[in-house]
Design a protein around this motif. Structure first.
Motif, PDB file in Angstrom:
ATOM      1  N   GLU A  49       0.430  -1.104  -0.031  1.00 40.89           N
ATOM      2  CA  GLU A  49      -0.128   0.462  -0.341  1.00 40.89           C
ATOM      3  C   GLU A  49       0.930   1.489   0.075  1.00 40.89           C
ATOM      4  O   GLU A  49       0.402   2.589  -0.379  1.00 40.89           O
ATOM      5  CB  GLU A  49      -0.865  -0.084   0.797  1.00 40.89           C
ATOM      6  N   LEU A  50       1.421   1.531   0.952  1.00 40.31           N
ATOM      7  CA  LEU A  50       2.792   2.433   1.005  1.00 40.31           C
ATOM      8  C   LEU A  50       3.758   2.405  -0.527  1.00 40.31           C
ATOM      9  O   LEU A  50       3.572   4.103  -0.878  1.00 40.31           O
ATOM     10  CB  LEU A  50       4.029   2.523   2.283  1.00 40.31           C
ATOM     11  N   THR A  51       3.693   1.938  -1.498  1.00 38.34           N
ATOM     12  CA  THR A  51       4.736   1.824  -2.673  1.00 38.34           C
ATOM     13  C   THR A  51       3.269   2.817  -3.119  1.00 38.34           C
ATOM     14  O   THR A  51       4.325   3.095  -4.034  1.00 38.34           O
ATOM     15  CB  THR A  51       4.828   0.322  -2.729  1.00 38.34           C
ATOM     16  N   THR A  52       1.779   2.192  -3.121  1.00 36.74           N
ATOM     17  CA  THR A  52       1.629   2.883  -3.851  1.00 36.74           C
ATOM     18  C   THR A  52       1.378   4.518  -3.809  1.00 36.74           C
ATOM     19  O   THR A  52       1.508   5.406  -4.823  1.00 36.74           O
ATOM     20  CB  THR A  52       0.018   1.835  -4.454  1.00 36.74           C
ATOM     21  N   ARG A  53       1.057   4.575  -2.655  1.00 40.39           N
ATOM     22  CA  ARG A  53       0.821   5.668  -2.207  1.00 40.39           C
ATOM     23  C   ARG A  53       1.726   6.981  -1.865  1.00 40.39           C
ATOM     24  O   ARG A  53       1.767   8.457  -2.354  1.00 40.39           O
ATOM     25  CB  ARG A  53       0.325   5.667  -0.924  1.00 40.39           C
ATOM     26  N   LEU A  54       2.666   6.498  -1.892  1.00 37.82           N
ATOM     27  CA  LEU A  54       3.472   7.080  -1.335  1.00 37.82           C
ATOM     28  C   LEU A  54       4.826   7.585  -2.941  1.00 37.82           C
ATOM     29  O   LEU A  54       5.304   8.353  -2.979  1.00 37.82           O
ATOM     30  CB  LEU A  54       4.828   7.243  -0.446  1.00 37.82           C
ATOM     31  N   GLY A  55       5.147   6.539  -3.728  1.00 36.51           N
ATOM     32  CA  GLY A  55       5.513   6.634  -5.028  1.00 36.51           C
ATOM     33  C   GLY A  55       6.576   6.231  -5.235  1.00 36.51           C
ATOM     34  O   GLY A  55       7.144   6.668  -6.200  1.00 36.51           O
ATOM     35  N   HIS A  56       7.454   5.124  -4.889  1.00 33.06           N
ATOM     36  CA  HIS A  56       8.284   4.691  -4.544  1.00 33.06           C
ATOM     37  C   HIS A  56       7.984   3.345  -4.215  1.00 33.06           C
ATOM     38  O   HIS A  56       7.517   3.415  -2.599  1.00 33.06           O
ATOM     39  CB  HIS A  56       9.534   5.497  -4.287  1.00 33.06           C
ATOM     40  N   GLN A  57       9.296   2.555  -4.189  1.00 31.52           N
ATOM     41  CA  GLN A  57       8.811   1.038  -3.344  1.00 31.52           C
ATOM     42  C   GLN A  57       9.859   0.991  -2.723  1.00 31.52           C
ATOM     43  O   GLN A  57      10.952   1.825  -1.456  1.00 31.52           O
ATOM     44  CB  GLN A  57       9.738   0.036  -4.722  1.00 31.52           C
TER      45      GLN A  57
END
Length: 321
Positions: A49-57
């Protein structure tokens, strides 16, 4: 249209950079437990989810050992730019009571970011135990002090603490038997070699439904929807309630805008239907607390004296995985 996209992408990268997070950066989410366990499951769902929401892996990196202290030490020494974070669990607050010489301060060396989830436990018993609920268990333990035993699936774990709280609140003497993992502990209860254990709902629910284990009580304040016939321990011992928890931390002194950005993304992630479904399957309850509230919660969890003087066998009864 193409020009507007380039401008938007540039603005997004600039915003990330201003918060200390580069668009091309990979954030390592350290987990002080082995793959496949509860902490790992929560971390991988959150990382996606954080990858999607913050734009980095965001990638999960498992560093098991020492009740989570190995992973915690790495994060305590990490840069404050958000490149290394910690998905920790209940023992993060408990370990100071168990390890007098920790190489870090569980509170001062970390930035609490978000409370992610909590997990109530079930008090389970071997099928032949002559007690069918908590009230009968307490009566049995008082008739035969020191004769019953309870598996401890990890010294300093939430389930360990739940057992110590039960002994304290009920005024009973039950011997703790340390294990190196939940699997062998539960296996020995099923086999009748150990009387009792506390375990997460998802871990034992099929065994309870198959009557290979008895469910004596749940550690939540009220009965669980999945087990409406199993009373809460609090029905016998008012005020008794305990759940393990999972939370997101960074190193100390992270910039306030970066803390806010990651915390907001983590709390928004808990609203994802995919993540909520995964949590339901695992018996997890979303927390969604922010830095201040989660920090206060962790501090309250650290005020522990329950382990002093507890009776436990010095070595694990079972070494299996």
């Amino acid at each position: 249209m193409l020009r507007r996209r380039f401008i938007a992408a540039g603005a997004s990268a600039s915003a990330l950079a201003s918060f200390g997070v580069r668009a091309q950066q990979v954030t390592r989410l350290l987990v002080g437990a082995t793959p496949g366990g509860g902490t790992d499951i929560v971390a991988r769902a959150l990382a996606q989810e954080l990858t999607t929401r913050l734009g980095h892996q965001f990638i999960v990196e498992n560093r098991p050992g020492a009740a989570g202290n190995i992973a915690a030490l790495a994060v305590a020494k990490a840069p404050t730019d958000g490149s290394t974070l910690l998905l920790s669990y209940t023992s993060h607050a408990i370990n100071a009571s168990l390890y007098p010489s920790l190489p870090f301060d569980p509170q001062k060396d970390f930035t609490p970011l978000a409370g992610i989830a909590s997990l109530p436990a079930i008090l389970i018993a071997r099928p032949t135990l002559p007690a069918n609920d908590v009230r009968e268990l307490i009566a049995l333990a008082k008739r035969e002090p020191g004769k019953l035993n309870v598996a401890i699936a990890g010294m300093g774990s939430a389930n360990h603490l739940a057992g110590e709280m039960l002994k304290r609140d009920a005024g009973i003497d039950i011997v703790g038997v340390p294990y190196k993992g939940t699997g062998p502990a539960i296996a020995d209860v099923v086999a009748g070699q150990i009387d009792l254990a506390f375990a997460g709902v998802a871990t034992v629910q099929q065994l309870v439904k198959a009557k290979r284990l008895k469910a004596l009580g749940v550690t939540s304040e009220k009965r669980l929807a999945a087990f409406p016939d199993v009373p809460a321990v609090a029905e016998v011992l008012p005020g008794y309630a305990y759940s393990s928890w999972y939370g997101l931390f960074g190193p100390a002194q992270m910039p306030a805008p970066l803390v806010a950005r990651i915390a907001d993304a983590a709390r928004a992630a808990l609203g994802s239907e995919l993540m909520r479904a995964r949590f339901r399957d695992e018996g997890l309850v979303p927390m969604g607390t922010g830095p201040d509230e989660f920090g206060a919660f962790v501090r309250s969890q650290g005020l522990l004296t329950l382990f002093k003087g507890s009776r436990s066998s010095p070595e694990p009864a079972h070494q299996g995985a």
